[in-house]
Design a protein around this motif. Structure first.
Motif, PDB file in Angstrom:
ATOM      1  N   SER A   1       1.053  41.097   0.863  1.00 28.13           N
ATOM      2  CA  SER A   1       0.585  42.165   1.740  1.00 28.13           C
ATOM      3  C   SER A   1      -0.587  42.914   1.116  1.00 28.13           C
ATOM      4  CB  SER A   1       1.739  43.124   2.045  1.00 28.13           C
ATOM      5  OG  SER A   1       1.300  44.209   2.833  1.00 28.13           O
ATOM      6  N   LEU A   2      -0.502  43.189  -0.202  1.00 27.28           N
ATOM      7  CA  LEU A   2      -1.596  43.882  -0.881  1.00 27.28           C
ATOM      8  C   LEU A   2      -2.867  43.037  -0.885  1.00 27.28           C
ATOM      9  CD1 LEU A   2       0.346  45.421  -3.909  1.00 27.28           C
ATOM     10  CD2 LEU A   2      -0.548  46.630  -1.907  1.00 27.28           C
TER      11      LEU A   2
ATOM     12  N   LYS B   1      -3.670  40.796   1.330  1.00 24.42           N
ATOM     13  CA  LYS B   1      -4.205  40.773   2.690  1.00 24.42           C
ATOM     14  C   LYS B   1      -4.967  42.057   2.992  1.00 24.42           C
ATOM     15  CE  LYS B   1      -2.783  40.174   7.513  1.00 24.42           C
ATOM     16  NZ  LYS B   1      -1.627  39.950   8.418  1.00 24.42           N
ATOM     17  N   GLN B   2      -4.423  43.204   2.538  1.00 27.13           N
ATOM     18  CA  GLN B   2      -5.099  44.465   2.761  1.00 27.13           C
ATOM     19  C   GLN B   2      -6.419  44.528   2.004  1.00 27.13           C
ATOM     20  OE1 GLN B   2      -2.444  47.670   1.812  1.00 27.13           O
ATOM     21  NE2 GLN B   2      -0.860  47.003   3.256  1.00 27.13           N
TER      22      GLN B   2
ATOM     23  N   GLU C   1      -9.164  42.584   3.821  1.00 26.44           N
ATOM     24  CA  GLU C   1      -9.687  43.132   5.067  1.00 26.44           C
ATOM     25  C   GLU C   1     -10.872  44.033   4.770  1.00 26.44           C
ATOM     26  OE1 GLU C   1      -6.492  45.158   6.874  1.00 26.44           O
ATOM     27  OE2 GLU C   1      -5.454  43.325   7.536  1.00 26.44           O
TER      28      GLU C   1
ATOM     29  N   ASP D   1     -13.375  47.130   4.738  1.00 26.04           N
ATOM     30  CA  ASP D   1     -13.152  48.569   4.851  1.00 26.04           C
ATOM     31  C   ASP D   1     -13.793  49.080   6.116  1.00 26.04           C
ATOM     32  OD1 ASP D   1     -12.706  51.195   4.535  1.00 26.04           O
ATOM     33  OD2 ASP D   1     -13.761  51.435   2.623  1.00 26.04           O
TER      34      ASP D   1
END
Length: 472
Positions: A337-338, A340-341, A344, A346
């Motif tokens: 999850s980290l 993937k974030q 992405e 900004d």
């Protein structure tokens, strides 16, 4: 549709002798009669089998003519549908057909499912849904053996009394056979304690499955949040692995989600007024669902009970699963999850926000320990002394009321007083607690620390850690 050959042509084909002296060949005859060679041989073959009947074509009437059922059949169909609807069961054409056959209400010849559908449509008792996808578009998936995987889910149900509270119903199904292994109901909202009671009763009756599929509710499975729930630990100690579907994708638990409809119709038709009545109805529902209600997803539309008895059972071997293995899975979900974030783009890099938007965001005050949008400021109020962390509500002592700055990493979470700079709240990550609810006190978190703790808080925290997290 091609025209049939006249009897005169058929007579010439039958009387033709290809071995006659100075006679024409078969190809020449077919060319002269303007027919194909397969037609020639078909007529000759039929003459050998049926004799002079070959001079005339077969009847074009359908082999199975349309059967017109009388008014009595229509009355039976509508009566069965009305009874099923009143009792809260599925009342479509297939359900009516199975009920009529099982109860011998249909006389010979038994109307087909399509005939029943036409009767319902002509009687105006069906609701057409043109947007529904055809069954041929469905892609079914299920485990091949019983006990390979169970599915657990819960829903709220309001009793049929004025100002009635909401009860929580837990449905537990076998993935392969759709057998209801132990649905139960409780008065409290969805929580891990009641989920464990439901699982424990089913395990005592049927054994331990290899896996348990659920959604990502805090009462069931928190691995995709980077945590381990009490339900996961309960299952792991008995050799069962708790797994969950992807967030926002309830189709993974589709079998259980669909079974909610059947149970809700059954309960609504009987309107229970107390928890005891609801529990009794769920027992009645399980008996009817498992042994009398045909399940259209099973081979031959059999009931789940015989499917469960006939299926090969492959339960867990009972070897406990290490909690460290569970934590490693949770850490892997968190790292994914980290990553993937981080991948992405900004949203603020594309350009500065409009001045009006910035001014509006600066006026927003944080409430009840929630993170303010665009900052890491947290405010703990006396009316709501708790903080929010990954969907969990953690209650803190009231002497910690104030404004804080959050500093967190992959291994630690800390809150610093904005006026003095002192560290006021700390706990290691991933968060570990034995609580089965989504709201609990900070002293129930392993390794938690606070500023100026009271002796009572320290005593409860120490006793809790010694009971639930003894040193290995």
């Amino acid at each position: 549709m091609p025209k049939s050959l006249p009897p005169s042509v058929r007579r010439q084909i039958i009387e033709f002798d290809p071995l006659a002296a100075d006679g024409s060949s078969i190809s020449e005859l077919c060319q002269r009669l303007n027919i194909s060679r397969p037609s020639f041989y078909n007529i000759r073959r039929r003459f050998l089998q049926e004799g002079n009947k070959a001079l005339n074509p077969h009847s074009s009437a359908p082999k199975n003519p349309v059967r017109t059922f009388d008014k009595k059949t229509t009355e039976i169909v509508l009566r069965i549908r009305a009874r099923l609807k009143k009792e809260g069961w599925d009342n479509g054409p297939k359900s009516i057909w199975f009920t009529g056959v099982d109860t011998n209400e249909f006389s010979q010849p038994v109307p087909s499912v399509a005939t029943i559908a036409r009767i319902l449509s002509s009687s105006g008792v069906t609701n057409s849904n043109p947007r529904k996808r055809p069954r041929t578009a469905w892609l079914r998936f299920a485990r091949s053996s019983a006990m390979e995987m169970w599915q657990l889910d819960a829903f709220e149900y309001r009793l049929a009394t004025e100002l009635a509270p909401k009860m929580t119903v837990y449905q537990l199904l076998d993935d392969s056979t759709r057998f209801d292994v132990g649905s139960m109901c409780f008065a409290d909202p969805e929580n891990g304690t009641d989920a464990i009671i439901t699982l424990s009763a089913a395990i005592d009756d049927h054994g331990v499955p290899k896996e348990l599929l659920s959604d990502n509710g805090t009462a069931f499975n928190q691995s995709r949040r980077g945590n381990i729930s009490a339900t996961e630990r309960f299952l792991a100690d008995r050799g069962c692995l708790g797994i969950s579907g992807r967030g926002g994708h309830p189709q993974t638990q589709g079998k259980n989600e669909r079974s909610h409809q059947t149970l809700l119709r059954f309960l609504d038709a009987r309107a229970p007024e107390s928890l005891e009545q609801l529990a009794t109805l769920i027992v009645d529902y399980r008996n009817y669902y498992n042994y009398r209600r045909r399940h259209q997803a099973l081979p031959g539309s059999m009931t789940p009970g015989p499917a469960w008895d006939a299926a090969e059972h492959q339960p867990s071997d009972g070897t406990p699963i290490s909690h460290k293995e569970l934590q490693a899975r949770a850490d892997a979900y968190r790292d994914k999850s980290l990553a993937k974030q981080a991948a992405e783009p900004d949203s603020n890099s594309a350009g500065a926000l409009p001045a009006a938007t910035l001014a509006q965001s600066e006026q927003l005050a944080p409430r009840g320990g929630r993170l303010r949008d665009g900052s890491d400021e947290v405010v703990i109020t006396r009316t709501n002394p708790q903080i929010y962390f990954r969907g969990l509500r953690i209650k803190v002592p009231t002497h910690l009321v104030g404004s804080y700055e959050v500093v967190s990493s992959e291994t630690e979470y800390a809150m610093f007083d904005r006026s003095s700079g002192d560290e006021s709240i700390y706990f290691p990550l991933p968060l570990q607690t034995a609580s089965t609810r989504d709201q609990f006190a900070l002293w129930q978190v392993r390794g938690a620390k606070i500023r100026d703790p009271k002796p009572a808080w320290l005593s409860k925290h120490l006793s809790y850690e010694l009971e639930h997290f003894p040193e290995e």
